[in-house]
Design a protein around this motif. Structure first.
Motif, PDB file in Angstrom:
ATOM      1  N   MET A  47       0.825  -1.201   0.000  1.00 55.07           N
ATOM      2  CA  MET A  47       0.000   0.000   0.000  1.00 55.07           C
ATOM      3  C   MET A  47       0.866   1.261   0.000  1.00 55.07           C
ATOM      4  O   MET A  47       0.479   2.277  -0.580  1.00 55.07           O
ATOM      5  CB  MET A  47      -0.962  -0.013   1.189  1.00 55.07           C
ATOM      6  N   ALA A  48       2.035   1.211   0.632  1.00 53.58           N
ATOM      7  CA  ALA A  48       2.949   2.362   0.602  1.00 53.58           C
ATOM      8  C   ALA A  48       3.397   2.627  -0.829  1.00 53.58           C
ATOM      9  O   ALA A  48       3.480   3.793  -1.260  1.00 53.58           O
ATOM     10  CB  ALA A  48       4.152   2.101   1.508  1.00 53.58           C
ATOM     11  N   TYR A  49       3.689   1.571  -1.562  1.00 52.87           N
ATOM     12  CA  TYR A  49       4.066   1.737  -2.973  1.00 52.87           C
ATOM     13  C   TYR A  49       2.918   2.367  -3.753  1.00 52.87           C
ATOM     14  O   TYR A  49       3.123   3.290  -4.542  1.00 52.87           O
ATOM     15  CB  TYR A  49       4.455   0.386  -3.586  1.00 52.87           C
ATOM     16  N   LEU A  50       1.706   1.851  -3.533  1.00 44.38           N
ATOM     17  CA  LEU A  50       0.548   2.366  -4.265  1.00 44.38           C
ATOM     18  C   LEU A  50       0.255   3.819  -3.929  1.00 44.38           C
ATOM     19  O   LEU A  50      -0.057   4.613  -4.819  1.00 44.38           O
ATOM     20  CB  LEU A  50      -0.689   1.512  -3.979  1.00 44.38           C
ATOM     21  N   ILE A  51       0.372   4.182  -2.664  1.00 48.76           N
ATOM     22  CA  ILE A  51       0.070   5.567  -2.293  1.00 48.76           C
ATOM     23  C   ILE A  51       1.118   6.521  -2.865  1.00 48.76           C
ATOM     24  O   ILE A  51       0.805   7.646  -3.244  1.00 48.76           O
ATOM     25  CB  ILE A  51      -0.090   5.732  -0.767  1.00 48.76           C
ATOM     26  N   ASP A  52       2.362   6.056  -2.964  1.00 46.99           N
ATOM     27  CA  ASP A  52       3.414   6.879  -3.587  1.00 46.99           C
ATOM     28  C   ASP A  52       3.220   6.947  -5.101  1.00 46.99           C
ATOM     29  O   ASP A  52       3.461   7.982  -5.711  1.00 46.99           O
ATOM     30  CB  ASP A  52       4.801   6.320  -3.273  1.00 46.99           C
ATOM     31  N   TYR A  53       2.800   5.833  -5.693  1.00 41.53           N
ATOM     32  CA  TYR A  53       2.622   5.768  -7.141  1.00 41.53           C
ATOM     33  C   TYR A  53       1.434   6.606  -7.583  1.00 41.53           C
ATOM     34  O   TYR A  53       1.537   7.431  -8.485  1.00 41.53           O
ATOM     35  CB  TYR A  53       2.459   4.309  -7.578  1.00 41.53           C
ATOM     36  N   HIS A  54       0.278   6.371  -6.948  1.00 37.32           N
ATOM     37  CA  HIS A  54      -0.923   7.139  -7.285  1.00 37.32           C
ATOM     38  C   HIS A  54      -1.950   6.963  -6.167  1.00 37.32           C
ATOM     39  O   HIS A  54      -2.465   5.851  -5.974  1.00 37.32           O
ATOM     40  CB  HIS A  54      -1.511   6.677  -8.614  1.00 37.32           C
ATOM     41  N   PRO A  55      -2.280   8.029  -5.445  1.00 36.59           N
ATOM     42  CA  PRO A  55      -3.232   7.909  -4.330  1.00 36.59           C
ATOM     43  C   PRO A  55      -4.602   7.355  -4.726  1.00 36.59           C
ATOM     44  O   PRO A  55      -5.232   6.654  -3.938  1.00 36.59           O
ATOM     45  CB  PRO A  55      -3.355   9.348  -3.814  1.00 36.59           C
ATOM     46  N   VAL A  56      -5.064   7.640  -5.944  1.00 40.32           N
ATOM     47  CA  VAL A  56      -6.364   7.107  -6.369  1.00 40.32           C
ATOM     48  C   VAL A  56      -6.282   5.591  -6.507  1.00 40.32           C
ATOM     49  O   VAL A  56      -7.206   4.869  -6.103  1.00 40.32           O
ATOM     50  CB  VAL A  56      -6.836   7.783  -7.679  1.00 40.32           C
ATOM     51  N   LEU A  57      -5.183   5.088  -7.055  1.00 38.40           N
ATOM     52  CA  LEU A  57      -4.991   3.647  -7.165  1.00 38.40           C
ATOM     53  C   LEU A  57      -4.929   3.011  -5.775  1.00 38.40           C
ATOM     54  O   LEU A  57      -5.496   1.939  -5.547  1.00 38.40           O
ATOM     55  CB  LEU A  57      -3.721   3.340  -7.959  1.00 38.40           C
ATOM     56  N   PHE A  58      -4.260   3.678  -4.856  1.00 41.07           N
ATOM     57  CA  PHE A  58      -4.217   3.235  -3.462  1.00 41.07           C
ATOM     58  C   PHE A  58      -5.633   3.093  -2.911  1.00 41.07           C
ATOM     59  O   PHE A  58      -5.992   2.071  -2.325  1.00 41.07           O
ATOM     60  CB  PHE A  58      -3.416   4.248  -2.627  1.00 41.07           C
ATOM     61  N   MET A  59      -6.445   4.114  -3.126  1.00 47.20           N
ATOM     62  CA  MET A  59      -7.801   4.118  -2.588  1.00 47.20           C
ATOM     63  C   MET A  59      -8.663   3.036  -3.239  1.00 47.20           C
ATOM     64  O   MET A  59      -9.421   2.341  -2.552  1.00 47.20           O
ATOM     65  CB  MET A  59      -8.426   5.499  -2.795  1.00 47.20           C
ATOM     66  N   ILE A  60      -8.530   2.869  -4.554  1.00 49.90           N
ATOM     67  CA  ILE A  60      -9.293   1.834  -5.252  1.00 49.90           C
ATOM     68  C   ILE A  60      -8.939   0.452  -4.708  1.00 49.90           C
ATOM     69  O   ILE A  60      -9.823  -0.362  -4.425  1.00 49.90           O
ATOM     70  CB  ILE A  60      -9.069   1.915  -6.776  1.00 49.90           C
ATOM     71  N   CYS A  61      -7.659   0.173  -4.561  1.00 46.56           N
ATOM     72  CA  CYS A  61      -7.227  -1.136  -4.040  1.00 46.56           C
ATOM     73  C   CYS A  61      -7.707  -1.338  -2.607  1.00 46.56           C
ATOM     74  O   CYS A  61      -8.181  -2.424  -2.248  1.00 46.56           O
ATOM     75  CB  CYS A  61      -5.717  -1.266  -4.116  1.00 46.56           C
ATOM     76  N   LYS A  62      -7.591  -0.305  -1.795  1.00 47.17           N
ATOM     77  CA  LYS A  62      -8.026  -0.386  -0.399  1.00 47.17           C
ATOM     78  C   LYS A  62      -9.517  -0.698  -0.315  1.00 47.17           C
ATOM     79  O   LYS A  62      -9.938  -1.588   0.422  1.00 47.17           O
ATOM     80  CB  LYS A  62      -7.701   0.937   0.299  1.00 47.17           C
ATOM     81  N   LEU A  63     -10.311   0.027  -1.084  1.00 47.30           N
ATOM     82  CA  LEU A  63     -11.757  -0.196  -1.070  1.00 47.30           C
ATOM     83  C   LEU A  63     -12.116  -1.574  -1.618  1.00 47.30           C
ATOM     84  O   LEU A  63     -12.989  -2.260  -1.073  1.00 47.30           O
ATOM     85  CB  LEU A  63     -12.468   0.893  -1.876  1.00 47.30           C
ATOM     86  N   LEU A  64     -11.437  -1.980  -2.677  1.00 45.52           N
ATOM     87  CA  LEU A  64     -11.719  -3.275  -3.294  1.00 45.52           C
ATOM     88  C   LEU A  64     -11.377  -4.431  -2.351  1.00 45.52           C
ATOM     89  O   LEU A  64     -12.147  -5.386  -2.225  1.00 45.52           O
ATOM     90  CB  LEU A  64     -10.950  -3.409  -4.609  1.00 45.52           C
TER      91      LEU A  64
END
Length: 104
Positions: A47-64
């Motif tokens: 999730m740290a990688y995703l939040i650094d890469y793109h916060p929207v992608l982080f949020m989508i993955c978290k919600l999913l």
């Protein structure tokens, strides 16, 4: 172990799961704000990688991920372990939000 519970209990269980979704969204938003302002670090490496890469992608993955986990637990809602897990997840998110709100 399967148990027989009332229809009202399952309606209340739906409310707990819905609360988990709301807390998950709040956790994601607070995490994005905290990480972007430098006040916190995401502990989960993926999730740290995703939040650094793109916060929207982080949020989508978290919600999913939480959605899929909730669907699985709901499917087994007559199992005592699934019921316990739903309440435990709610409690973990609730404590996490309280912890995050201490910094605001």
């Amino acid at each position: 172990m399967k148990i027989e519970l009332s229809h009202n209990f399952f309606n209340e269980l739906k409310l707990v799961i819905f609360s988990v979704f709301i807390l998950n969204v709040l956790d994601g938003v607070l995490t994005i704000i905290s990480v972007s302002t430098g006040n916190a670090l995401e502990a989960n490496p993926l999730m740290a990688y995703l939040i650094d890469y793109h916060p929207v992608l982080f949020m989508i993955c978290k919600l999913l991920l939480v959605y899929l986990g909730s669907v699985i637990l709901w499917r087994f809602r007559k199992n005592m372990l699934a019921i316990f897990s739903i309440f435990a997840i709610f409690l973990v998110y609730y404590i996490t939000i309280l912890h995050q709100l201490r910094f605001y």
